[in-house]
Design an enzyme around this catalytic site. Structure first.
Site, PDB file in Angstrom:
ATOM      1  N   ASP A 151       0.843  -1.196   0.000  1.00  0.00           N
ATOM      2  CA  ASP A 151       0.000   0.000   0.000  1.00  0.00           C
ATOM      3  C   ASP A 151       0.879   1.248   0.000  1.00  0.00           C
ATOM      4  OD1 ASP A 151      -2.729   1.332   0.585  1.00  0.00           O
ATOM      5  OD2 ASP A 151      -1.422   2.122   2.161  1.00  0.00           O
ATOM      6  N   ASP A 172      -0.539   7.860  -8.690  1.00  0.00           N
ATOM      7  CA  ASP A 172      -1.696   7.905  -9.581  1.00  0.00           C
ATOM      8  C   ASP A 172      -2.848   7.149  -8.921  1.00  0.00           C
ATOM      9  OD1 ASP A 172      -3.433   7.941 -11.694  1.00  0.00           O
ATOM     10  OD2 ASP A 172      -2.322   6.512 -12.918  1.00  0.00           O
TER      11      ASP A 172
END
Length: 295
Positions: A151, A172
């Site tokens: 993550d 992004d």
């Protein structure tokens, strides 16, 4: 917008985002020093424009398909490099492929290594979602980029500062809840910046709710992060209710002259990606490259 990127692969935002990424990578590579690149939201790495998701939205028609029809003879260098990259991806995989940002990073590393074997460019990509990570790992396993099931909010601050001391963190994210996501991403950038203030950080964001974007800018200005540059391209005016009016890229610590190069790129792309049913926008009204915060 559906958060799953397969629905949006190759759309106008992807074209703009990836050309600006190419420009950043090219400029980082101009110095004969090692650098590190992390794509913090890797996605699948490669997308099929013939997939059910891509065909359902048809967004690639106004993005990569429109771009491939353009005359790029007098285009900025990064646009030409992007065109060559698209050709390489189609040759390597198939004619319906669209490469995501980790492919562009890996492609740059591969090209650099071929020219300068001792350049010392190192790349990694994170992907938190298991199915997307599996696809990313499978599709790019032969390319020079490390893939991690990780993550971004935990991983970025864990891997910086890199041993190379120079580099780019590219973000992004999917933006499932705009206001909440903007706030969390600012907190992440501040934490990363405090740990590695010399790094270059590039954050893509959608322009669809101008009030949310303006609040995002105000919050960024209140931080102690210096050299914040914003690059915007709108295909619809902000007062027109559509799914996505424009695309933006926040760059913290951009390379020298990147603002001028980005301005040239966006002005070239604006007429190429112009939408037929949209109100007429001039390059001045549709593109914007400005410093939120200076030195």
């Amino acid at each position: 917008m559906n958060y799953k990127h397969a629905y949006h692969a190759g759309n106008f935002a992807d074209v703009v985002k990836h050309i600006l990424l190419v420009q950043l990578l090219n400029q980082l590579g101009q110095k004969n020093k090692p650098f590190y690149v992390l794509d913090a939201y890797g996605g699948r790495g490669l997308y099929s424009l013939s997939s059910e998701e891509a065909r359902k939205t048809g967004e690639a028609k106004g993005g990569i398909q429109a771009f491939l029809k353009a005359d790029t003879e007098k285009a900025p260098a990064a646009v030409k490099d992007y065109m060559e990259g698209i050709k390489q991806a189609k040759f390597t995989y198939d004619n319906k492929v669209y490469p995501g940002s980790p492919w562009w990073v890996a492609h740059h590393v591969e090209k650099t290594a071929a020219k300068k074997p001792d350049a010392g460019v190192r790349a990694e990509a994170f992907e938190a979602k298991a199915t997307e990570y599996d696809a990313l790992n499978y599709q790019l396993h032969k390319l020079p980029i490390g893939i991690q099931h990780r993550d971004a909010f935990e991983g970025i601050t864990a891997v910086i500062p890199p041993k190379e001391k120079r580099g780019l963190i590219f973000l992004d994210p999917p933006y499932e809840q705009e206001h909440k996501d903007f706030t969390r991403l600012i907190d992440l950038l501040v934490a990363a910046y405090n740990k590695w203030p010399q790094g270059t950080y590039a954050l893509w964001f959608p322009i669809k709710n101008i009030e949310a974007v303006e609040l995002f800018y105000k919050k960024l200005k209140r931080t102690e992060m210096r050299r914040q540059l914003v690059c915007e391209l709108n295909i619809y005016p902000n007062d027109v209710a559509v799914g996505l009016n424009g695309t933006g890229l926040l760059v913290i610590n951009p390379p020298w002259q990147f603002d001028n190069r980005a301005r040239e790129i966006l002005r070239f792309l604006q007429p190429v990606l112009k939408v037929e049913d949209a109100p007429n926008l001039t390059p001045d009204s549709a593109t914007n490259v400005r410093w939120l915060v200076g030195e």
